[in-house]
Design an enzyme around this catalytic site. Sequence first.
Site: not given
Ligand code: NOJ
Length: 591
Positions: A26, A30, A34, A103, A217, A270, A344-345
Site C-alpha cells: 500500500d 488507505d 495499490d 487477469d 478466470d 483456469e 489467492h484462492d
Molecule cells: C476464480 C478466481 O480465482 C476467484 O478468486 C474468483 O472468486 C472466481 N474465479 C470468480 O471469478
Amino acid sequence: MSERDIERRWWKEAVVYQIYPRSFNDSDGDGIGDIPGIVEKVEYLDDLGVDVVWLCPVYDSPNADNGYDIRDYRAIMDEFGTMADWETLLDELHARDIKLIMDLVVNHTSDEHEWFVRSRVEEEGYEDFYWWREGRDADEVSWSAKEGPEGEAPPNAWKSFFGGPAWAYDDGREEWYLHLFDVKQPDLNWENPRVRDEVFDMMEWWFDKGIDGFRMDVINLVSKPDGLPNDPEDPFGGAMSQSTNGPRIHEFLSEMSERVLDDEYLTVGEMLGPEMPMAHARRYLDPDEDGLSMLFHFEHMLLDRGDAIWERGEWALSDLKAVFNRWDEGLEEVGWNSLYLNNHDQPRMVSRFGNDGEYRRESAKLLGTLLHTLRGTPYIYQGEELGMTNYPFDSLDEFRDVDTLNPLRNAIADGDVESFDAVKEVVRANSRDNARTPVQWSSDPNAGFTDGEPWIPVNPNYEEVNIESERRDDDSVWHYYRDLISLRSEYDVVVYGEYDPLFPDDDTVWVYTRTLTGEESDEQLLVALNFSDDEVAVGLSEVVTSDHATLLIGNYGDGGDGDAGADAEGELAAGDLHLRPWEARVYHHER
Ligand code: NOJ
C-alpha cells in the site's frame, strides 16, 4: 522425445510471480494495496529474478469478490490508482525484461457493468447478454428461493459455488439471472456472438496497450449446455458438472485463439472441476486447436477438501504424486504444465503440504524445490518466497472472503452448521483469506505493508517471517528461492528434461529424475524430497548411481551429511540416500 515436445518457448523457461494487488503493498496509507505500491517493488521482483508478473484484477469493480466482479474492463479501480499508474508499472516491468499478464474475467461481469444494467431493462441488443430465465412453479420443487416472488422457484436446481441458489430474481425484468458465483457476478451468455465480439475487442485493446498475455478466470465454464439440466450427483445441483467443459467450449476458445491470440503470448486458463478429462486438456493446449499455453487444474487442490468449506479430507503424498504424474504423462508431446501449490484462492502451501511449525523453513524450501524441478512453468504466489503461513483466524470478523462467509452464514442460518466455533479449525485451514493477508515486508508495524489500517489483518508472525529479515539471512527461504529461479536459466534439463517418477506409491519421499538427451547434451537431475518430520533412507542403488554427480541445490545448505550416499562434494554413489526431516536434494550429472 519428439521434436515438438522440446519446442522452445519463452514461457516454458519462465518463472511467473502472482500479485494480488489488494494485499501486496500500500503506497498511500488507505490500508489497501495499490499499483504505485507495486511499482515501488519492481526492483524487488527483479532481484528475486522472476520473468513474468500475473496481476490479479485491477479493473474498476464494486469489489463484491475483490475485483473478480468487473464493472469496467477498460478502467482501473480507484482504490488501486489510475491508468497512468498502470502504464508506469508496465514500463517499469518491461524495462527490466519482466513481462506482464493480466487477469481476464469473462465468465461473468459485475451486476454494475453497463451491459448488465442494459440487459436488466431489456435494452435492444442487450436482452441476451446474460442468462435470463423464467422461474419454476414452487410446487414442482422441494425447496424454494428466499428472494423470488411468492410461489416461484428458480429456473433450475443449480447452486452457486459461493453458496445459495445460482439464480437471483430481478424485480424489474421479472425474470431470474444465472450467477455461478456471487449474486453480484451474473454469467455472460457466450452463445450470443455479440458477447464474444465485445470480449475479444476488449482483449485486443489490452494487447494493444502492450501486455504479454492473460490468465483466464474459470474459462472452461463459458459454454453452458442447452436447457441447463440439473444433475443430482453434483453437489452444486449441476452447476459444476454441466458448466465445465461445455458443448461449445472448444469452439469458443479456438475462435478466441484465431481472432486475438498470438503464439508469443502467455495464456493460462483456469479450469474448474473435480477432474479434467485429459482429452479436453489436450485440446485446450494443442497449438492446432485452442492453443492456450497452459492451464490450471484443481485436482491436487481438492485432495484434502470436502464439498463445503467446513469439510476436510485426508491427503496422502502418493495421491499428490499421482496427480502430477498423470498430468506430466497426459500432456506429453501436446501441452505444457503449470506448476502451483497455492494462489489467492488457496491456503498457504507450507501450512497445507509442509510443516509450518518446527520445519517451516525446510518444508517451504522443499515445496519450492518440487515446483521448480518438475516439468512445467512454476507459479510463485506472493509471500511464498519467504514461506508465509496460514493465519490463525479466531473469529468470523477476521474473514473478508465471500466464499468463506456466504456459505458459512447460510449453513448456520439453515442449521446445517451449529456455529463458527464448531467448525473453526477446518474453516481456518481452508479459507481463501489465508492467502490474502498482507505481504510481510518487514518487522515494522503492519509488516511494512501499510501506514494505515490494513483491510484484512496481518499475520502475527510477521516479526519473525518477513522479507527484510529473509534477505539478511543467506540461509533463508528467500535466498533459496532466488537460487531455484536462477537454475532454470543455467540448466536446460531443469526446463526441458523428461520427468520419470520413482517409487510412486511411497507416502514419505518423492523421488524423480529429469533427463535431457540430445545432440548437444546428455544430462540428468535426480531430485529426492522427504515429506516427513523423520529421517528416511532412500534405496537408490538399483536406480541411479553416478560417481560424478554434483549436488546442485539442497535445503540444508551443507552439501550433504557425509554418510548419506553423497559426500560433502555431493558425489552420488550406489547405496542409500539418507534424508533429514523435510530435506530436499537435487543432483546433476552429465552422462
Ligand atoms: C476464480 C478466481 O480465482 C476467484 O478468486 C474468483 O472468486 C472466481 N474465479 C470468480 O471469478
